[in-house]
Design a protein around this motif. Structure first.
Motif, PDB file in Angstrom:
ATOM      1  N   ARG A  16      26.231 -28.660  34.704  1.00  0.00           N
ATOM      2  CA  ARG A  16      25.226 -27.814  34.783  1.00  0.00           C
ATOM      3  C   ARG A  16      24.022 -27.626  35.998  1.00  0.00           C
ATOM      4  N   SER A  17      24.126 -29.028  36.628  1.00  0.00           N
ATOM      5  CA  SER A  17      23.215 -28.630  37.512  1.00  0.00           C
ATOM      6  C   SER A  17      23.581 -28.870  39.237  1.00  0.00           C
ATOM      7  N   LYS A  18      25.122 -29.075  38.819  1.00  0.00           N
ATOM      8  CA  LYS A  18      26.293 -28.950  39.962  1.00  0.00           C
ATOM      9  C   LYS A  18      26.021 -27.392  41.211  1.00  0.00           C
ATOM     10  N   ASP A  19      26.443 -28.051  42.044  1.00  0.00           N
ATOM     11  CA  ASP A  19      26.140 -26.624  42.665  1.00  0.00           C
ATOM     12  C   ASP A  19      27.627 -25.140  42.893  1.00  0.00           C
ATOM     13  N   PHE A  20      28.369 -26.337  42.211  1.00  0.00           N
ATOM     14  CA  PHE A  20      29.686 -24.996  41.822  1.00  0.00           C
ATOM     15  C   PHE A  20      29.423 -24.260  40.762  1.00  0.00           C
ATOM     16  N   VAL A  21      28.586 -25.083  39.512  1.00  0.00           N
ATOM     17  CA  VAL A  21      28.295 -24.338  38.983  1.00  0.00           C
ATOM     18  C   VAL A  21      27.394 -22.976  38.651  1.00  0.00           C
ATOM     19  N   ALA A  22      26.334 -23.368  39.816  1.00  0.00           N
ATOM     20  CA  ALA A  22      25.046 -22.299  40.530  1.00  0.00           C
ATOM     21  C   ALA A  22      25.548 -21.165  41.124  1.00  0.00           C
ATOM     22  N   ALA A  23      27.233 -21.428  42.642  1.00  0.00           N
ATOM     23  CA  ALA A  23      27.636 -21.054  43.097  1.00  0.00           C
ATOM     24  C   ALA A  23      28.289 -20.090  42.020  1.00  0.00           C
ATOM     25  N   ALA A  24      29.796 -20.007  40.753  1.00  0.00           N
ATOM     26  CA  ALA A  24      29.218 -19.676  39.800  1.00  0.00           C
ATOM     27  C   ALA A  24      28.712 -18.221  38.913  1.00  0.00           C
ATOM     28  N   VAL A  25      27.870 -18.649  38.311  1.00  0.00           N
ATOM     29  CA  VAL A  25      26.250 -17.897  37.594  1.00  0.00           C
ATOM     30  C   VAL A  25      26.525 -17.114  39.676  1.00  0.00           C
TER      31      VAL A  25
END
Lengths: 311, 325
Positions: free
Chosen positions: A184-193
């Motif tokens: 959850r704390s990875k960048d690609f998840v943040a990007a998706a959010v």
């Protein structure tokens, strides 16, 4: 075997989970000795479960006059005190035991995925609440809870499965939550959010595929739990005693005094089958760890192999 | 302190959940437990007993929340009703007479498994790749694959029936008067060997592997190299320097297992007809003795929660890092 497990229609996750690592993963598994042994043992048991009605036609629990016979060419594993053929009981027993084990395994893993992912993705209050429930279920003594639930519910296969899932999902939820948290704390998840994807899509399309190996491990663990716990429950006479399964075979062996009369052949086969299946699944589990974790796989230096050897 | 209060709150919630479960189960399950029990006891029950039971098991016309308040009040004041199968003994009395045997069996097995398992783990890690290290782990994993009640059946058959070395059921010979004499203690010990042995056999692998893995990490620390360089005796380095520092996870699991001592030996107790709470729970289920069943479940849960809470407190003492987060 692994593909057979993966193709069960329980989760929407499997196609994506199998998508990327598919070929090298399967190849890695079948070239791993532990996995190969485990897979072969499982295939034999699954084949036996399917072929049981062909190999031993008729009702295996039919009572005959040939009671408590020792193993002989006619009855390879002897007969019970009620004159049932032990080999037929054992082979037929694999059907219910494998079915319940697989169902419980998939259902508890599925709940674990839902709770773990939701916990990790939403965080805050939802995480607090879900973690509290998970921890309470982890702490309540499993077997006594199993017994008291089974005592109140009407007996039957559905009850057994329901009770085992209720008492079995919490462990996988905790494991999957902690893994999901780190992804959850990875960048690609943040990007998706940020790009406005829906929560469900992020959880199941972005996070879950990256957890394939731990989901697999959890699943195998849950199946082992399901088979063992069903046997324990049935051994206490709290399952559906009219079905033929390994746990019920042991229940009847105990009930008919097989131990006291020295009929060891009545209680040995079912126990050995449970152990073989659990051991085979455990072997596959270690192999999945080795295949998906390069650190465990390539090392030749014995000083650093502790994890693979220890587990 | 804040940490301990938070944990205490958590355990209270967990206990409340199990009480509530106990309250809801009979009320939402199909069928009427009271009539079933009444049929079973064949009219031995007094009308006021039946009335009390109906209240307890929810065959009650009052609003649910009123029953709930009543139920909580009863539990918290230790009124768990009267056992049906042992009418008219109160549930608390039945449990009090059984729990000692469970603690004896579970406690003995836990202490032996932990000591032997940890020692084996220390030795295995100290001699990496040696005989203990290469042969025992796979063997123990295989043994651990067997259902533990099945191992208990096997031990009962082999050492009890075939060889006749040990008694095969109960905690002491029938007719013997419980007393603190050597004869009685020896008799209890003989009855304890087989059930305890099977639990030790199943759980020893976990202890060994856990200890072995932390010990291997510890062995790589600089202070071990330092101690060896100083020329200390290997035995001293192994126990005082390496093992001592690798003990913390084992202490935690020891505490956690304390909780399972009460509920974990259930199937073993059943196989050996050992008169502990697990065996009693099965008897209560078979005899449709719902008050006893619920009382046993609450007692086992309370014991598990209490043990875990004590471990939490102990852990704060042992590992200061816990306090900070």
């Amino acid at each position: 075997m692994t593909t057979a497990i993966l193709k069960q229609p329980t989760e929407p996750t499997e196609p994506t989970a199998a998508r990327k690592p598919n070929r090298s993963f399967v190849h890695g598994l079948i070239t791993n000795k532990k996995a190969l042994v485990g897979i072969i043992v499982m295939l034999v048991f699954i084949a036996l479960a399917f072929l049981a009605p062909v190999l031993f036609p008729g009702d295996p629990s039919r009572i005959t006059a040939m009671a408590s016979l020792e193993p002989s060419p006619e009855h390879w594993l002897g007969t019970t005190a009620k004159g049932q053929d032990v080999l037929a009981l054992t082979v037929h027993g694999s059907r219910s035991s494998l079915f319940v084990g697989l169902t419980v395994g998939f259902a508890s893993t599925f709940i674990g995925i839902l709770v773990g992912l939701a916990s990790a993705y939403f965080g805050k209050f939802i995480d607090e609440a879900l973690s509290l429930v998970t921890n309470v279920f982890l702490l309540l003594p499993g077997l006594p809870l199993l017994v008291i639930l089974a005592a109140f519910l009407p007996p039957g296969l559905g009850t057994v499965i329901l009770v085992l899932v209720v008492t079995g999902w919490a462990g996988s939820a905790r494991v999957l939550r902690s893994q999901a948290l780190s992804i959850r704390s990875k960048d690609f998840v943040a990007a998706a959010v940020v790009s406005g994807e829906r929560a469900g899509r992020i959880m199941f399309r972005e996070i879950l595929p990256n957890m394939a190996s731990i989901v697999m491990g959890t699943l195998l663990g849950c199946v082992i739990y399901g088979i063992g716990a069903q046997a324990g429950l049935e051994f206490l006479g709290l399952g559906d005693v009219s079905t033929v399964s390994w746990g019920n075979n042991l229940f009847w062996a105990g009930n008919e005094g097989a131990l006291l009369t020295g009929s060891w052949w009545v209680f040995v086969p079912s126990g050995v089958c449970i152990a073989l299946v659990a051991f085979a699944l455990a072997l596959i589990n270690y192999a999945v760890d080795e295949v998906t974790n390069p650190r465990l796989r390539k090392i030749k230096n014995p000083k650093n192999t502790e994890r693979s050897a220890a587990k | 302190m804040r940490f301990i209060l938070r944990r205490l709150g958590f355990y209270l919630i967990a206990f409340w959940a199990s009480i509530t479960l106990n309250f809801l189960l009979p009320r939402f399950m199909p069928g009427d437990p009271v009539s079933r029990m009444f049929a079973r006891t064949q009219g031995k029950m007094q009308p006021e007993q039946i009335e009390a039971l109906r209240k307890m098991l929810g065959v009650d016309t009052r609003p649910l929340w009123e029953q709930y308040v009543d139920y909580m009040h009863n539990i918290l004041t230790g009124q768990m009703g009267v056992s049906i199968s042992r009418f008219p003994t109160p549930v608390t009395e039945v449990i009090a007479s059984q729990i000692g045997w469970t603690l004896l069996l579970g406690g003995t097995a836990l202490v032996f498994a932990a000591i032997i398992g940890n020692l084996l783990g220390i030795l295995a890690a100290w001699r990496r790749g040696g005989a203990i290290d290469s042969a025992l782990p796979p063997l123990l994993i295989f043994i651990g694959s067997f259902p533990y009640f099945w191992l208990a059946m096997g031990a009962l058959y082999l050492f009890g029936v075939v060889l006749g070395w040990f008694p095969i059921r109960h905690a002491f010979t029938d007719g013997l008067e419980p007393a603190f004499t050597w004869e009685f203690i020896g008799d209890v010990g003989a009855h304890l060997v087989l059930p305890a042995l099977t639990i030790v056999l199943v759980s020893i692998g976990g202890w060994m592997l856990g200890m072995r893995n932390t010990m291997i990490a510890t062995n790589a620390e600089d202070y071990i190299t330092m101690a060896e360089a100083k020329g200390l005796r290997p035995g001293r380095v192994m126990l005082r320097y390496a093992a001592r520092n690798a003990m913390l996870p084992s202490v935690t699991s020891f505490g956690m297992s304390l909780g399972f001592v009460v509920g974990g030996a259930m199937l073993t107790e059943v196989v050996f007809a050992y008169p502990g709470v697990g065996y009693q729970l099965l008897n209560a289920v078979q005899g449709l003795d719902y008050p006893l069943m619920q009382g046993l479940f609450l007692t086992i849960t309370a014991a598990v929660l209490l043990a875990n809470f004590l471990v939490d407190i102990l852990y704060v003492r042992l590992d200061p890092r816990v306090r900070s987060n």
